[in-house]
Write a protein that holds these residues in place. Sequence first.
Motif, PDB file in Angstrom:
ATOM      1  N   LEU A   4       1.171  -1.095  -0.104  1.00 15.83           N
ATOM      2  CA  LEU A   4      -0.146   0.208   0.037  1.00 15.83           C
ATOM      3  C   LEU A   4       0.628   1.281  -0.098  1.00 15.83           C
ATOM      4  N   THR A   5      -0.040   2.264  -0.829  1.00 15.20           N
ATOM      5  CA  THR A   5       0.838   3.434  -0.993  1.00 15.20           C
ATOM      6  C   THR A   5       0.632   4.177   0.134  1.00 15.20           C
ATOM      7  N   ILE A   6       0.535   4.926   0.957  1.00  8.30           N
ATOM      8  CA  ILE A   6       0.255   5.772   2.647  1.00  8.30           C
ATOM      9  C   ILE A   6       1.458   7.205   2.484  1.00  8.30           C
ATOM     10  N   ASN A   7       0.388   8.010   2.085  1.00  8.27           N
ATOM     11  CA  ASN A   7       0.935   9.387   2.646  1.00  8.27           C
ATOM     12  C   ASN A   7       2.376   9.503   1.390  1.00  8.27           C
ATOM     13  N   GLU A   8       2.424   8.959   0.036  1.00 10.52           N
ATOM     14  CA  GLU A   8       3.678   8.852  -0.399  1.00 10.52           C
ATOM     15  C   GLU A   8       4.780   7.413   0.364  1.00 10.52           C
ATOM     16  N   LYS A   9       4.975   6.695   1.214  1.00  9.99           N
ATOM     17  CA  LYS A   9       5.314   5.594   1.618  1.00  9.99           C
ATOM     18  C   LYS A   9       4.485   4.475   1.155  1.00  9.99           C
ATOM     19  N   GLU A  10       5.685   3.287   1.076  1.00  8.62           N
ATOM     20  CA  GLU A  10       5.459   1.851   1.007  1.00  8.62           C
ATOM     21  C   GLU A  10       5.184   0.894   2.034  1.00  8.62           C
ATOM     22  N   PHE A  11       4.155   0.692   2.559  1.00 10.04           N
ATOM     23  CA  PHE A  11       3.757  -0.106   3.904  1.00 10.04           C
ATOM     24  C   PHE A  11       3.368  -1.076   2.982  1.00 10.04           C
ATOM     25  N   GLU A  12       4.403  -2.396   3.296  1.00 11.87           N
ATOM     26  CA  GLU A  12       3.461  -3.960   3.285  1.00 11.87           C
ATOM     27  C   GLU A  12       2.716  -4.207   3.965  1.00 11.87           C
ATOM     28  N   VAL A  13       1.367  -4.652   4.020  1.00 12.89           N
ATOM     29  CA  VAL A  13       0.318  -5.294   4.867  1.00 12.89           C
ATOM     30  C   VAL A  13       0.293  -7.024   4.549  1.00 12.89           C
ATOM     31  N   ASP A  14      -0.200  -7.631   5.571  1.00 14.79           N
ATOM     32  CA  ASP A  14      -1.014  -8.562   5.803  1.00 14.79           C
ATOM     33  C   ASP A  14      -2.722  -8.268   5.618  1.00 14.79           C
ATOM     34  N   ALA A  15      -2.864  -8.806   4.777  1.00 13.35           N
ATOM     35  CA  ALA A  15      -4.888  -8.338   4.126  1.00 13.35           C
ATOM     36  C   ALA A  15      -5.365  -9.300   4.029  1.00 13.35           C
ATOM     37  N   PRO A  16      -6.114 -10.335   4.624  1.00  8.70           N
ATOM     38  CA  PRO A  16      -6.971 -10.922   4.681  1.00  8.70           C
ATOM     39  C   PRO A  16      -7.907 -11.078   3.620  1.00  8.70           C
ATOM     40  N   ALA A  17      -8.727 -11.104   2.706  1.00  8.41           N
ATOM     41  CA  ALA A  17      -9.678 -10.837   1.438  1.00  8.41           C
ATOM     42  C   ALA A  17     -10.546  -9.875   2.193  1.00  8.41           C
ATOM     43  N   GLY A  18     -11.042  -9.214   2.394  1.00 11.38           N
ATOM     44  CA  GLY A  18     -12.400  -8.445   2.317  1.00 11.38           C
ATOM     45  C   GLY A  18     -11.926  -7.433   3.590  1.00 11.38           C
ATOM     46  N   MET A  19     -10.448  -7.396   4.336  1.00  6.41           N
ATOM     47  CA  MET A  19     -10.177  -6.918   5.403  1.00  6.41           C
ATOM     48  C   MET A  19     -10.197  -5.306   4.737  1.00  6.41           C
ATOM     49  N   PRO A  20     -10.568  -3.863   5.925  1.00  2.00           N
ATOM     50  CA  PRO A  20     -11.033  -2.980   5.020  1.00  2.00           C
ATOM     51  C   PRO A  20      -9.503  -2.345   5.916  1.00  2.00           C
ATOM     52  N   LEU A  21      -9.318  -1.385   4.962  1.00  2.99           N
ATOM     53  CA  LEU A  21      -7.979  -0.723   4.701  1.00  2.99           C
ATOM     54  C   LEU A  21      -7.543  -0.148   5.915  1.00  2.99           C
ATOM     55  N   LEU A  22      -9.235   0.565   6.544  1.00  4.65           N
ATOM     56  CA  LEU A  22      -8.861   1.286   7.730  1.00  4.65           C
ATOM     57  C   LEU A  22      -8.103   0.098   8.827  1.00  4.65           C
ATOM     58  N   TRP A  23      -8.214  -1.155   8.620  1.00  2.20           N
ATOM     59  CA  TRP A  23      -7.049  -1.377   9.822  1.00  2.20           C
ATOM     60  C   TRP A  23      -5.667  -1.854   9.911  1.00  2.20           C
ATOM     61  N   ALA A  24      -5.633  -2.228   8.036  1.00  2.00           N
ATOM     62  CA  ALA A  24      -4.513  -2.314   7.586  1.00  2.00           C
ATOM     63  C   ALA A  24      -3.865  -0.890   8.222  1.00  2.00           C
ATOM     64  N   ILE A  25      -4.666   0.298   7.926  1.00  2.00           N
ATOM     65  CA  ILE A  25      -3.821   1.494   7.792  1.00  2.00           C
ATOM     66  C   ILE A  25      -3.451   1.759   9.354  1.00  2.00           C
ATOM     67  N   ARG A  26      -4.335   1.765  10.451  1.00  2.00           N
ATOM     68  CA  ARG A  26      -4.092   1.744  12.072  1.00  2.00           C
ATOM     69  C   ARG A  26      -2.914   0.339  12.452  1.00  2.00           C
ATOM     70  N   GLU A  27      -3.706  -0.533  11.963  1.00  2.00           N
ATOM     71  CA  GLU A  27      -2.791  -1.721  13.344  1.00  2.00           C
ATOM     72  C   GLU A  27      -1.335  -1.808  12.492  1.00  2.00           C
ATOM     73  N   GLN A  28      -1.712  -2.257  11.179  1.00  2.00           N
ATOM     74  CA  GLN A  28       0.406  -2.417  11.165  1.00  2.00           C
ATOM     75  C   GLN A  28       1.054  -1.588  10.178  1.00  2.00           C
ATOM     76  N   CYS A  29      -0.113  -0.505   9.342  1.00  2.00           N
ATOM     77  CA  CYS A  29       0.629   0.405   9.025  1.00  2.00           C
ATOM     78  C   CYS A  29       1.154   1.315  10.193  1.00  2.00           C
ATOM     79  N   GLY A  30       0.535   1.350  11.808  1.00  2.00           N
ATOM     80  CA  GLY A  30       0.839   2.517  13.427  1.00  2.00           C
ATOM     81  C   GLY A  30       0.246   3.877  12.519  1.00  2.00           C
ATOM     82  N   LEU A  31      -0.709   4.031  11.825  1.00  2.00           N
ATOM     83  CA  LEU A  31      -1.029   6.060  11.655  1.00  2.00           C
ATOM     84  C   LEU A  31      -2.888   5.853  12.298  1.00  2.00           C
TER      85      LEU A  31
END
Lengths: 161, 741
Positions: A4-31
């Motif tokens: 994922l490209t968030i705020n011009e930075k690349e993040f690798e996230v483990d996102a099972p099918a259907g997982m909303p972006l919200l939880w990737a941003i908050r829990e895995q990217c720490g934003l």
Amino acid sequence: MIKLTINEKEFEVDAPAGMPLLWAIREQCGLTGTKFGCGIAQCGACTVHVDGQPIRSCITPATSVEGKNITTIEGISKDKNTLHVVQQAWIAEQTPQCGYCQSGQIMSAVALLNTNPAPSDEEIDAAMSGNICRCGMYGRIKSAIKRASESLQSSSTPEII
Amino acid sequence: MKKWTRRAFIGAGVLASGAVVIGIAIRPGNRSSKVAGLIADKGETVMNIWLKISPDNTVTAIIPHAEMGQGVHTTLAMMLADEMDADWSKVKFLEAPADKEYANYILAKGFIAGDKHFPKFLEGTIDGIFLTAVKSMNFQITGGSASVRFTGQQGMRIAGAAAKSMLLQAAAETWKVPVEELKAQNSTITHAASNQTATFAELAPAAAQVKTPSQPRLKTQEEFTIMGTSKPRFDIPAKVDGTAKFGMDVQVPGMKYATIKASPVFGAKVKSVDTTISSSQKGVNKILNLGNAVAVIADGFWQAKTTLDGLPIEFESTENKELSQVDIINGYKKAMDTALAEDELDLHFKKGDALAELESADTLVEAEYELPFLAHATMEPMNCTAWVHEGKCEIWCGSQNPLGVKAAASKLLDIDFDQITVHNQLLGGGFGRRSETDVIEQAVLIAKEVDFPVKLIWSREEDTQHDVYREATLSRMKAGLDKSGNPVAYTHQFIFKHHPPEAADVPYDIPNQLIQYSNPTTYVPWGNWRSVDHSTHGFLTESFIDEMAFAAKKDPFTYRKNLSENNPRFQAVLDLVKEKSGWGSALPANWGRGIAIAQSFGTIVAEVAEVEVSVEGKVKVHRVVCAVDAGFAIHPDGFIAQMESGIIYGLAAAMTGEITIENGAVQQGNFNNYPVTRMDEAPKIETHIINSGNSPGGGGEPSTPVIAPAVTNAIFNATGIRIRQLPISKNDLRESMRQTT
């Protein structure tokens, strides 16, 4: 794993099918500026921009935004040392109370002013009524949007994203 | 004496008014190494429990209250800094740790004693009693609209004034000059005659050795330099750039996430759940049967939530499994009828012989009202992070009651109180909900089962369906009017009395009154909801006085004012709202104007609402004018924001707020079926403050009780339809339903 490209930075996230972006941003990217409020796109607390468009990250699958430019509250100001004009207006109007909804409010407001730099009251209502504020600071949010709009009108650099 | 409980305190109100108790609120700082250990770094001087001075001349106010948007950290620091003559640009705050040393004995005393003066010789004893009491019940509450009027007025101001007095004394002794010749300003003390100057920091070590004055002189309103100004709030910058940390945002290394489902029917136990984790449930760590709820721990909230949603959970059947809203309300009606018939109603207030006077009155006005259950719906769903390790427990949450959190965890885990650490975070809305410890208890029970920290997050649905609710209410009111329309008798019977005790009082001069209530058994859990019982009685009393005015053929403003002749403060607030609202001026067709007023938490608020009711029956509140007397607004802009907030919160409830029970369970779950006010529905609000100089009142709640009756009275003015059942959305207001009046 997806990228994922968030705020011009690349993040690798483990996102099972259907997982909303919200939880990737908050829990895995720490934003954690992007908030969970309802989980069904009713309150707007989770609003982020995808390629400049405001979306509700609580119902947007993370996998669907791979390769797109995601912007969160943490990345809304291009210059790390100064706040975005909308954020400045928010402080000037002393807008937040509890503040929990305000990241989402600001993201919706920035998106509005991006397409409509001088919105009318009705246009502000239409753009902002998807964002709930339980502290009821709607009058101040509206004033802050108008203040930001005025700063934009008077500034020589109209581009705000 | 009735047993003191935390819950009773938070909703309790102030009965008396009068001069402020001063000079008894502080305990010396340096003499308590425990306090210094809690709040001070090396080189810092603790002047008293609420205040420390750093070597760089920063003054730090120690604030024993949680920030939930009311700006309490800023406002209380202002009160301390002003009395101290500190340089505002060098003032900081520190939220007091969850420690018994910071139990809010001032609040407790304020709630119990109001503003009563105690004889001087008793003050120490009384403080001792209150301090012991609040420590014993772990009372560190933010609620009851009490921070400014009790902690601020009786703690922060005195702490600041006492510290200044000690600093002046230290300077006088150092320079060998009379203390009267010294001046404190901008965190500096100067002696003009000898041209000597020292900062607070330079004098602090010596000043801390000076005996703490028990009754330092406080400034008069005219001497304020910081109080009465609207300083930018400390908490706002972090709330616009995403860095503000709420309980939800806590990140602890090694942490996992949990979510939970309690029985939809309150109190039912888990009958069966399969806690085995299948190989397809990736990222799932544990499925826990907590007895009355099932929790799933996983790598992320989403994995936990989808796993929980897919679990077949069976709950035990209880006697309430078929209970419906109609059953509950009928039960209340029956309870009231029975209590009436058997003369078993409890007495709230009696004056004269209202029943006899009703019989002989010229005109009888009668009405029955019904109000719904309400959920809090804080913006941030309930959550708590807990880590139980090595005989200790660490908790991260946003709580209105951090000492209560500590006590609850200590009890549940059977761990010594001092082994529990609470890291209180910002609160994404409190409104009374975050004074409870239910979610903390769940988080602790979950964390106990694993050796890593766990963040428990409730779904919005869990939050709505397992709240503690504003009570549904029934009310029967009667008034007898004489020939000229003046009330001679007033009776009111209602269901449920919680707090504050005075909420059902009638603020008008009515010679004969009988106010009674009944507290039947209830199934739905009750909790403090912004303004507590005032949220019901504001509507009841102010709707009914409007009905009386109509029956008397009098203007609703004039009627209220004439019946408030013994209360000039009330009349002044009414006059101001009348003037600012343009009361009596013409409105477009299908528009109406309504007025209401109430005193709660020491503050008088009047509101005039302008509404439009379309021919299809749709209500739009266009404008609300609010006049308020809270004695003195310490932070006027913050105070105005509190009025605005309370109005929108109360408006959401009045328009559409309703929790209903079906098959024993709450039917609503999210903002789609528990709608709240949005921007396009929000009125323009204009707030006007009266600084009357009376005892300070609260700000967080008093505008809430007034908005529902202001709006329904306006609807009556527009349509002739009297709303006796909330929410307004339950009423058919189409043009065809209106009677010409």
